[in-house]
Scaffold this motif. Sequence first.
Motif, mmCIF file in Angstrom:
data_model
loop_
_atom_site.group_PDB
_atom_site.id
_atom_site.type_symbol
_atom_site.label_atom_id
_atom_site.label_comp_id
_atom_site.label_asym_id
_atom_site.label_seq_id
_atom_site.Cartn_x
_atom_site.Cartn_y
_atom_site.Cartn_z
ATOM 1 N N LEU A 65 31.078 13.276 9.568
ATOM 2 C CA LEU A 65 31.714 12.410 8.277
ATOM 3 C C LEU A 65 32.061 11.161 8.900
ATOM 4 O O LEU A 65 32.484 10.931 10.099
ATOM 5 N N GLU A 106 36.147 11.125 -5.511
ATOM 6 C CA GLU A 106 36.129 11.539 -4.084
ATOM 7 C C GLU A 106 34.684 11.069 -3.496
ATOM 8 O O GLU A 106 33.458 11.188 -4.191
ATOM 9 N N TYR A 129 32.514 10.907 0.118
ATOM 10 C CA TYR A 129 32.021 11.606 1.254
ATOM 11 C C TYR A 129 30.892 10.806 1.935
ATOM 12 O O TYR A 129 29.765 10.731 1.306
ATOM 13 N N ASN A 177 28.402 10.069 5.314
ATOM 14 C CA ASN A 177 28.328 10.729 6.548
ATOM 15 C C ASN A 177 27.090 9.818 7.334
ATOM 16 O O ASN A 177 26.267 9.026 6.867
ATOM 17 N N ALA A 208 30.059 17.698 2.927
ATOM 18 C CA ALA A 208 31.566 17.527 2.646
ATOM 19 C C ALA A 208 32.609 18.126 3.591
ATOM 20 O O ALA A 208 33.514 17.741 3.685
ATOM 21 N N GLU A 209 32.037 19.298 4.029
ATOM 22 C CA GLU A 209 32.988 19.884 4.963
ATOM 23 C C GLU A 209 32.378 19.834 6.582
ATOM 24 O O GLU A 209 32.745 20.937 7.307
ATOM 25 N N CYS A 237 33.107 13.893 12.999
ATOM 26 C CA CYS A 237 33.702 12.717 12.376
ATOM 27 C C CYS A 237 33.298 11.651 13.473
ATOM 28 O O CYS A 237 33.061 11.812 14.515
#
Length: 586
Positions: free
Chosen positions: A220, A244, A246, A248, A327-328, A332
């Motif tokens: 992410l 929202e 997201y 990546n 999304a999960e 990072c």
Amino acid sequence: MKKKNIVFNDCFKTFTRDQDKAITPEDTLKKFYKQVENLDVKILNEVNRIDNGRLDIPVYFSICGEDACALTGTKKQMGKGASPIQAEASACMELAERFSFFSFKSNPSNFITGDYQQMIHAGYPVMDINLLLESVHDMTSTPEILEQLLEDIPMQWAWATHVTTGENVLIPFSWFFAINEFNGPSAGNTYEEAALQGVCEIVERHVCSVINHQKLETPLIDPASVKDPVARELLDKFEKNGIEMYLNDFSLDTGICTVGALAIDRSTFPGMSEIVYTAGTTPHPEKALIRAITEIAQLAGDFNSGSNYVASGLPKPLSMEEVTYVAESSKCTAIKKMVDLSDDNIKVELENCFDALAKKNMQVFMIDVTHDQLDIPALYTIVPGAHFRERSMIQDVGLFSAKLLMELVEDSELLEKKLLQMESILPEAYYLEFYRGKNMVNMGFPEAAIAHFDRALELNPEAEDLPYILSYKGFCLKEMEQFEKAIEVLQKGILEDEERPDIHNMLGVCYFKKQDHETAIFHFKRAVDLNPASGIDYANLGVNYSRMGKEQEAIEYFTVALTLDSSLDFARNELAILMSKQDSSN
């Protein structure tokens, strides 16, 4: 047939606000509109802004003229950008790209026709046949087998520049169009711009396909690490509307920056919006992020219009559970840590991209498809070994050779001869039985076709081909008016791949024939969810609502159908009857 050698020169950027361009979008539009006026054919009707303003991110349509519609098979092209002028320029250049490519493809003078051995014996510098094996990732077949499979198949060949080496080679255009279709065309203010866009799009589709098929976990991107003012402004617009986002790092090991983007508005999903999933690739990380975000805005319909987008490089998720790998993610990163190949000179960026792909042993070929009259630089980029989500993941040149045979050979005697030859080389190839059945369908013999589809199913087909075989078998049963059996077969197809609009369409027809209008409506609605441009499915919805006595719903669906496809005479007649009844009751 012209041999157009592609040479790249210094190309310095003069516009860098949200996209990096050689000239301003104002100058892009000025040239485009001037060139369109000078054409002998009509390719543009109008250009309109179509977003409703909720996100305050502009989206434009270029509405194709009748000549462009007939050539390209599309009625409009979409454009995106952080400013209205850039979005308008994008929509126009998308039209230039598609018109140029299909004009090239439809002109026989751009090609030589023959099989692989004929081109070699004629002394042409042809593309190494090993690259055809690489293009479908076949690591088991030999070049000799592929040459036998392609024998007597009249492929079209076109001159391309092997931009990795600078050499001109003859490439089998028919082969690459069959496996890639129109992944690869690009247009730009300069050849350097067009080339960079083409390479970046290929890389974008490649990493998206790999990540989607393998459900890879990618890092992410911390939104707080984004510093570019335009990127920050765009992110703030989504956040302000409660959407929202997201982000990546989809770059994988390509050495070229790709940003994946997924957005959901939980306040309007699923009634008035969809989960939008896309990506952007450019040499600069924050420009790649801007590209991905504006693509989200282009597809989303402002997350409140009830519109449906057509999935391409990435699938359309029906729930967040389908995209937990995005999304999960447990990883990072910061935007500044992503690979950066940017330079003030677009030529240098191109060279950086070529070098990055060369490290992966991925070679780049380009065909100049610029339209002589339109005179806007346009290219068709081919990178053997690149993946595309829309293409079969089956790594078997036999499958693609058989597909090419069915597309290019019309002589029934030669077709039968080639199928027998292929069967002698590949005796257990289920797809040859499938293509035999498909040929029977095309000839109008559905009863005879079913035996071939059944044989294909007995030969343990790859899982991804099961829905295709079941779809054709179901079609035959539908044509034979055996609706119960057709439904049984088509339901098996849906279990294999729920995202098949053709199967939902046929199920809708079968249930309509059984007068089960509610179930028919369910399947036709799913068909338009998956293919929002399908006028016939909107018309089918209209018919079913009409038969149920829900005339207002029927009127709405017939109206949409005719907006998408004015040739649907039955929908026009049904609508006229309903409108007449409505007028008389008033």
